[in-house]
Write a protein that holds these residues in place. Structure first.
Motif, PDB file in Angstrom:
ATOM      1  N   GLY A  82       0.816  -1.202   0.000  1.00 22.88           N
ATOM      2  CA  GLY A  82       0.000   0.000   0.000  1.00 22.88           C
ATOM      3  C   GLY A  82       0.852   1.255   0.000  1.00 22.88           C
ATOM      4  N   ARG A  83       1.927   1.246   0.778  1.00 23.29           N
ATOM      5  CA  ARG A  83       2.819   2.409   0.811  1.00 23.29           C
ATOM      6  C   ARG A  83       3.498   2.608  -0.542  1.00 23.29           C
ATOM      7  NH1 ARG A  83       4.130  -0.112   5.796  1.00 23.29           N
ATOM      8  NH2 ARG A  83       3.110   0.951   7.551  1.00 23.29           N
ATOM      9  N   ASP A  84       3.863   1.524  -1.203  1.00 26.26           N
ATOM     10  CA  ASP A  84       4.475   1.634  -2.530  1.00 26.26           C
ATOM     11  C   ASP A  84       3.500   2.252  -3.528  1.00 26.26           C
ATOM     12  OD1 ASP A  84       6.832   0.504  -1.626  1.00 26.26           O
ATOM     13  OD2 ASP A  84       6.347  -1.522  -2.339  1.00 26.26           O
ATOM     14  N   VAL A  85       2.243   1.835  -3.456  1.00 30.66           N
ATOM     15  CA  VAL A  85       1.227   2.405  -4.348  1.00 30.66           C
ATOM     16  C   VAL A  85       1.058   3.894  -4.056  1.00 30.66           C
ATOM     17  CG1 VAL A  85      -1.216   2.354  -4.993  1.00 30.66           C
ATOM     18  CG2 VAL A  85       0.029   0.206  -4.645  1.00 30.66           C
ATOM     19  N   ALA A  86       1.067   4.259  -2.786  1.00 31.71           N
ATOM     20  CA  ALA A  86       0.929   5.671  -2.414  1.00 31.71           C
ATOM     21  C   ALA A  86       2.087   6.495  -2.962  1.00 31.71           C
ATOM     22  CB  ALA A  86       0.849   5.808  -0.901  1.00 31.71           C
ATOM     23  N   ARG A  87       3.303   5.978  -2.869  1.00 30.56           N
ATOM     24  CA  ARG A  87       4.463   6.717  -3.373  1.00 30.56           C
ATOM     25  C   ARG A  87       4.375   6.885  -4.886  1.00 30.56           C
ATOM     26  NH1 ARG A  87       7.275   2.909   0.188  1.00 30.56           N
ATOM     27  NH2 ARG A  87       7.588   3.924   2.210  1.00 30.56           N
ATOM     28  N   ALA A  88       3.916   5.858  -5.575  1.00 30.35           N
ATOM     29  CA  ALA A  88       3.752   5.964  -7.031  1.00 30.35           C
ATOM     30  C   ALA A  88       2.666   6.973  -7.381  1.00 30.35           C
ATOM     31  CB  ALA A  88       3.418   4.592  -7.622  1.00 30.35           C
ATOM     32  N   PHE A  89       1.605   6.980  -6.604  1.00 30.72           N
ATOM     33  CA  PHE A  89       0.524   7.955  -6.808  1.00 30.72           C
ATOM     34  C   PHE A  89       1.041   9.371  -6.553  1.00 30.72           C
ATOM     35  CE2 PHE A  89      -3.025  10.583  -5.780  1.00 30.72           C
ATOM     36  CZ  PHE A  89      -4.145  10.040  -6.389  1.00 30.72           C
ATOM     37  N   ASN A  90       1.746   9.561  -5.437  1.00 34.31           N
ATOM     38  CA  ASN A  90       2.244  10.889  -5.082  1.00 34.31           C
ATOM     39  C   ASN A  90       3.153  11.462  -6.164  1.00 34.31           C
ATOM     40  OD1 ASN A  90       0.908  10.826  -2.612  1.00 34.31           O
ATOM     41  ND2 ASN A  90       2.668  10.002  -1.501  1.00 34.31           N
ATOM     42  N   ALA A  91       3.943  10.597  -6.793  1.00 33.65           N
ATOM     43  CA  ALA A  91       4.874  11.056  -7.828  1.00 33.65           C
ATOM     44  C   ALA A  91       4.147  11.564  -9.067  1.00 33.65           C
ATOM     45  CB  ALA A  91       5.827   9.924  -8.208  1.00 33.65           C
ATOM     46  N   ARG A  92       2.896  11.159  -9.236  1.00 31.61           N
ATOM     47  CA  ARG A  92       2.141  11.510 -10.432  1.00 31.61           C
ATOM     48  C   ARG A  92       1.140  12.646 -10.214  1.00 31.61           C
ATOM     49  NH1 ARG A  92       4.023   6.622 -10.693  1.00 31.61           N
ATOM     50  NH2 ARG A  92       4.377   5.587 -12.706  1.00 31.61           N
ATOM     51  N   ARG A  93       0.876  13.014  -8.992  1.00 33.46           N
ATOM     52  CA  ARG A  93      -0.141  14.028  -8.713  1.00 33.46           C
ATOM     53  C   ARG A  93       0.442  15.439  -8.768  1.00 33.46           C
ATOM     54  NH1 ARG A  93      -4.792  14.464  -9.837  1.00 33.46           N
ATOM     55  NH2 ARG A  93      -5.909  13.081  -8.390  1.00 33.46           N
ATOM     56  N   ASP A  94      -0.100  16.274  -9.658  1.00 31.85           N
ATOM     57  CA  ASP A  94       0.249  17.694  -9.763  1.00 31.85           C
ATOM     58  C   ASP A  94      -0.929  18.483  -9.214  1.00 31.85           C
ATOM     59  OD1 ASP A  94       0.762  20.311 -10.439  1.00 31.85           O
ATOM     60  OD2 ASP A  94       1.025  19.947 -12.585  1.00 31.85           O
ATOM     61  N   HIS A  95      -0.763  19.121  -8.066  1.00 27.31           N
ATOM     62  CA  HIS A  95      -1.880  19.779  -7.405  1.00 27.31           C
ATOM     63  C   HIS A  95      -2.325  21.065  -8.101  1.00 27.31           C
ATOM     64  CE1 HIS A  95      -1.745  16.865  -4.258  1.00 27.31           C
ATOM     65  NE2 HIS A  95      -0.481  17.140  -3.992  1.00 27.31           N
ATOM     66  N   GLY A  96      -1.510  21.585  -8.991  1.00 22.18           N
ATOM     67  CA  GLY A  96      -1.920  22.764  -9.736  1.00 22.18           C
ATOM     68  C   GLY A  96      -2.639  22.448 -11.033  1.00 22.18           C
ATOM     69  N   ASP A  97      -2.722  21.158 -11.368  1.00 20.59           N
ATOM     70  CA  ASP A  97      -3.352  20.747 -12.631  1.00 20.59           C
ATOM     71  C   ASP A  97      -4.849  20.548 -12.402  1.00 20.59           C
ATOM     72  OD1 ASP A  97      -3.781  19.885 -15.220  1.00 20.59           O
ATOM     73  OD2 ASP A  97      -3.111  17.833 -14.837  1.00 20.59           O
ATOM     74  N   VAL A  98      -5.558  21.671 -12.272  1.00 23.20           N
ATOM     75  CA  VAL A  98      -6.989  21.645 -11.963  1.00 23.20           C
ATOM     76  C   VAL A  98      -7.737  22.541 -12.948  1.00 23.20           C
ATOM     77  CG1 VAL A  98      -6.605  21.229  -9.499  1.00 23.20           C
ATOM     78  CG2 VAL A  98      -6.816  23.581 -10.334  1.00 23.20           C
ATOM     79  N   ARG A  99      -9.048  22.397 -12.941  1.00 26.11           N
ATOM     80  CA  ARG A  99      -9.909  23.280 -13.732  1.00 26.11           C
ATOM     81  C   ARG A  99     -11.086  23.724 -12.873  1.00 26.11           C
ATOM     82  NH1 ARG A  99     -11.182  18.103 -15.379  1.00 26.11           N
ATOM     83  NH2 ARG A  99     -13.383  17.530 -15.351  1.00 26.11           N
ATOM     84  N   LEU A 100     -11.602  24.896 -13.191  1.00 27.25           N
ATOM     85  CA  LEU A 100     -12.794  25.381 -12.518  1.00 27.25           C
ATOM     86  C   LEU A 100     -13.995  24.568 -12.943  1.00 27.25           C
ATOM     87  CD1 LEU A 100     -12.286  29.224 -12.924  1.00 27.25           C
ATOM     88  CD2 LEU A 100     -12.458  28.013 -10.750  1.00 27.25           C
ATOM     89  N   LEU A 101     -14.896  24.303 -12.008  1.00 20.67           N
ATOM     90  CA  LEU A 101     -16.149  23.646 -12.349  1.00 20.67           C
ATOM     91  C   LEU A 101     -17.112  24.667 -12.951  1.00 20.67           C
ATOM     92  CD1 LEU A 101     -16.444  21.331  -9.253  1.00 20.67           C
ATOM     93  CD2 LEU A 101     -16.178  20.611 -11.622  1.00 20.67           C
ATOM     94  N   PRO A 102     -18.063  24.213 -13.766  1.00 24.93           N
ATOM     95  CA  PRO A 102     -18.988  25.140 -14.428  1.00 24.93           C
ATOM     96  C   PRO A 102     -19.698  26.055 -13.429  1.00 24.93           C
ATOM     97  CG  PRO A 102     -19.199  22.951 -15.389  1.00 24.93           C
ATOM     98  CD  PRO A 102     -18.294  22.812 -14.192  1.00 24.93           C
TER      99      PRO A 102
END
Length: 224
Positions: A82-102
């Motif tokens: 589970g920790r390995d999956v979390a580290r792989a997830f964390n490496a891929r998440r860009d918190h600024g890559d968002v869009r406004l909702l309608p």
């Protein structure tokens, strides 16, 4: 319900004003592939346990490691996976890559000259601030409360009271807008605020919001 005039509107952030361009489910699939294991939990399972780890971790990365390890262990797997999956997830998440909702930009702009505006969000500053900046909302609110870090997390009333104190307002004159019955609506009610629920996903209706809408755009004409 109070009939005091409203002078303050508080908003939740995630899935109320903004959403990630890359979904949690997509990133989870990539993380499982990177670790080389079959998917053993869903994004919904992660969301269901997220708030459990807010009070006991110091960062979103640490929270995911603790959460994913607990999910793995509860399912009879090695928590280290589970920790390995979390580290792989964390490496891929860009918190600024968002869009406004309608409707988000239109509502915030329409409210700007009429109400004191604040954010009450369950999440750490290092995660939530890039979302506000990425969506062009970093100057749109007079205060931001990072519940779970500045205070106990929603639905505890503390983050709402903190925001109102900073905005020099009172609960009887405030409304909170969010997508979650369990944290936003229940928390607003615990703090004495009126609630607006804009559902983003299916949720058991355990509490009745004061107002509900299918989209944020409907708030252009406030019901209060």
């Amino acid at each position: 319900m109070t009939t005091e005039p409203v002078d303050t509107v508080l908003f939740d952030l995630d899935d109320t004003l903004v959403t990630y361009n890359r979904t949690t489910a997509d990133l989870l699939d990539e993380a499982f592939d990177a670790v080389g294991v079959d998917p053993f939990f869903s994004a919904e399972a992660y969301f269901a346990r997220y708030e459990e780890f807010l009070p006991i971790t110091d960062s979103i990365e640490e929270l995911r490691e603790a959460c994913f390890a607990a999910i793995a262990g509860d399912g009879g797997r090695d928590p280290a996976v589970g920790r390995d999956v979390a580290r792989a997830f964390n490496a891929r998440r860009d918190h600024g890559d968002v869009r406004l909702l309608p409707g988000a930009r239109e509502v915030v702009d329409a409210f700007h000259d009429e109400y004191r505006l604040g954010i009450v969000t369950n999440g750490p500053p290092e995660v939530q601030r890039p979302k506000l900046a990425g969506a062009g909302l970093d100057d749109a609110f007079e205060t931001v409360v990072f519940a779970g870090y500045d205070t106990d997390p929603k639905p505890d009333p503390a983050p709402f009271h903190r925001a109102l104190s900073m905005l020099e307002s009172e609960s009887e004159r405030a409304v909170h807008v969010g997508n979650s019955l369990a944290s936003d609506v229940a928390g607003a009610h615990a703090a004495g605020l009126r609630s607006v629920w804009i559902p983003a996903y299916e949720e058991e209706e355990t509490v009745e919001p004061h107002y509900r809408f299918g989209s944020l755009a409907s708030l252009r004409n406030p019901p209060w």
